[in-house]
Scaffold this motif. Structure first.
Motif, PDB file in Angstrom:
ATOM      1  N   THR A  90       0.847  -1.195   0.000  1.00  0.00           N
ATOM      2  CA  THR A  90       0.000   0.000   0.000  1.00  0.00           C
ATOM      3  C   THR A  90       0.879   1.241   0.000  1.00  0.00           C
ATOM      4  N   HIS A  91       0.546   2.219  -0.863  1.00  0.00           N
ATOM      5  CA  HIS A  91       1.396   3.402  -1.009  1.00  0.00           C
ATOM      6  C   HIS A  91       0.843   4.635  -0.302  1.00  0.00           C
ATOM      7  N   LYS A  92      -0.419   4.647   0.066  1.00  0.00           N
ATOM      8  CA  LYS A  92      -0.984   5.788   0.782  1.00  0.00           C
ATOM      9  C   LYS A  92      -2.026   5.291   1.793  1.00  0.00           C
ATOM     10  N   PRO A  93      -2.239   6.038   2.869  1.00  0.00           N
ATOM     11  CA  PRO A  93      -3.224   5.627   3.877  1.00  0.00           C
ATOM     12  C   PRO A  93      -4.617   5.502   3.247  1.00  0.00           C
ATOM     13  N   THR A  94      -5.229   4.358   3.460  1.00  0.00           N
ATOM     14  CA  THR A  94      -6.541   4.099   2.858  1.00  0.00           C
ATOM     15  C   THR A  94      -7.547   3.727   3.942  1.00  0.00           C
ATOM     16  N   PRO A  95      -8.632   4.537   4.095  1.00  0.00           N
ATOM     17  CA  PRO A  95      -9.618   4.258   5.144  1.00  0.00           C
ATOM     18  C   PRO A  95     -10.769   3.385   4.632  1.00  0.00           C
ATOM     19  N   TYR A  96     -11.282   2.536   5.533  1.00  0.00           N
ATOM     20  CA  TYR A  96     -12.461   1.720   5.246  1.00  0.00           C
ATOM     21  C   TYR A  96     -13.390   1.796   6.447  1.00  0.00           C
ATOM     22  N   GLU A  97     -14.637   2.215   6.195  1.00  0.00           N
ATOM     23  CA  GLU A  97     -15.615   2.260   7.273  1.00  0.00           C
ATOM     24  C   GLU A  97     -15.925   0.838   7.723  1.00  0.00           C
ATOM     25  N   LEU A  98     -15.874   0.623   9.020  1.00  0.00           N
ATOM     26  CA  LEU A  98     -16.125  -0.710   9.555  1.00  0.00           C
ATOM     27  C   LEU A  98     -17.625  -0.963   9.552  1.00  0.00           C
ATOM     28  N   PRO A  99     -18.087  -1.974   8.832  1.00  0.00           N
ATOM     29  CA  PRO A  99     -19.532  -2.220   8.706  1.00  0.00           C
ATOM     30  C   PRO A  99     -20.194  -2.417  10.065  1.00  0.00           C
ATOM     31  N   GLY A 100     -21.350  -1.788  10.225  1.00  0.00           N
ATOM     32  CA  GLY A 100     -22.126  -1.966  11.442  1.00  0.00           C
ATOM     33  C   GLY A 100     -21.754  -1.046  12.579  1.00  0.00           C
ATOM     34  N   HIS A 101     -20.791  -0.135  12.376  1.00  0.00           N
ATOM     35  CA  HIS A 101     -20.357   0.749  13.456  1.00  0.00           C
ATOM     36  C   HIS A 101     -20.207   2.176  12.927  1.00  0.00           C
ATOM     37  N   ASN A 102     -20.985   3.094  13.502  1.00  0.00           N
ATOM     38  CA  ASN A 102     -20.888   4.496  13.117  1.00  0.00           C
ATOM     39  C   ASN A 102     -19.586   5.096  13.611  1.00  0.00           C
ATOM     40  N   GLY A 103     -18.862   5.770  12.724  1.00  0.00           N
ATOM     41  CA  GLY A 103     -17.657   6.478  13.140  1.00  0.00           C
ATOM     42  C   GLY A 103     -16.450   5.603  13.368  1.00  0.00           C
ATOM     43  N   ALA A 104     -16.509   4.314  13.013  1.00  0.00           N
ATOM     44  CA  ALA A 104     -15.366   3.414  13.198  1.00  0.00           C
ATOM     45  C   ALA A 104     -14.694   3.184  11.841  1.00  0.00           C
TER      46      ALA A 104
END
Length: 306
Positions: A148-162
């Motif tokens: 991975t070359h850059k920070p990549t975010p993924y929303e955690l399913p089932g949790h708001n704001g995680a």
């Protein structure tokens, strides 16, 4: 024979009744006065308690604000992470109104299986195949060594704001281990998962030492355990359990983890056929325990369910 006592006349009875009533009125008045006094004293104590609680909350918030300012001065928030973290506002009520955000970092050297692990964790939290159809982003595993070359975010399913983050690999050519904590802003993460492979390298140790020194919530994941089993069988004729045992012992010798951190290591594989025994042997390498620990940590941090 004793003489009978004379019965009280009507006037005497009336006087006695009035006297008894007067006594009751006086006693009731005294009782009511005592109740009013007790009520006033309770109100005073309640106001004092409220004041003490408010002053305590103000002191705690001021300490939180001072720590935040100091942290920002020594470890500036990376630009990529700023929209995802909770800021400590000067106004205590404004700060309290924020939605609690939780950030989990997946770190480690390039080619160690961070993206594959991230994808499996996301699937563990939302096993429905409907996610792909709904357009939920999924990590893409890279060929060996690319990473991975850059920070990549993924929303955690089932949790708001995680949010779970697939961060660039640690290494001399990408992100040196000794400055990785500062460069990636790891102090702003609620949990850090260090991913390593068949060797505990100098960059692994440098990153781990920095995470420990910062007092971060951490887990260590040794990936690709299926390859260790295959190598043990092909090179030495070992059965599966012997290969797994040798792998665990070799890891602990190299990493030399101290105290409770030895219990924070997970030996996993991203190939789920080994989780269920579909390869023809006993199941191993599941990430279920890791996901359970992530869920517990998020619950303790106050991450709300969607």
């Amino acid at each position: 024979m004793a003489a009978a006592l004379p019965l009280p006349d009507a006037m005497s009875c009336a006087v006695m009744a009035i006297t008894g009533l007067s006594v009751k009125v006086v006693l009731a008045g005294r009782h009511n006065a005592e109740l009013r006094k007790q009520s006033e004293e309770q109100a005073i104590r309640f106001r004092e308690l409220q004041g003490n609680v408010q002053r305590s909350q103000e002191l705690m918030h001021q300490q939180l604000l001072d720590d935040w300012v100091k942290l920002n001065r020594n470890y500036p928030v990376p630009e990529y992470l700023a929209p995802y973290i909770n800021t400590v506002y000067e106004d205590r009520e404004e700060h309290a109104r924020q939605r609690r955000r939780v950030n989990i970092a997946i770190v480690g050297g390039a080619g160690k299986g961070k993206s594959s692990l991230t994808k499996k964790i996301l699937h563990c939290f939302s096993p429905s195949e409907a996610d792909s159809a709904a357009g939920v982003a999924q990590p893409v595993s890279q060929p060996q060594g690319r990473g991975t070359h850059k920070p990549t975010p993924y929303e955690l399913p089932g949790h708001n704001g995680a949010t779970i983050w697939d961060l660039p690999g640690v290494g001399p050519a990408t992100q040196p281990g000794r400055t990785y904590l500062r460069d990636m802003g790891l102090k702003y993460f609620d949990m850090v998962i260090l991913v390593t492979g068949d060797r505990w390298l100098e960059d692994d140790k440098a990153t781990y030492d920095a995470i420990v020194c910062a007092g971060l919530c951490r887990r260590i994941v040794r990936t690709k355990t299926d390859l260790a089993v295959e190598s043990g069988e092909e090179d030495f004729g070992w059965p599966q359990e012997k290969s797994l045992q040798e792998m665990r012992e070799a890891f602990h010798r190299e990493a030399n983890l101290q105290g409770s951190d030895r219990e924070k290591v997970h030996f996993v594989t991203s190939r789920d056929k080994f989780w269920t025994g579909q390869h023809g042997g006993e199941p191993f390498g599941s990430i279920e325990c890791l996901c359970d620990e992530i869920h517990t940590i998020m619950h303790n941090l106050g991450a709300s369910l969607a």
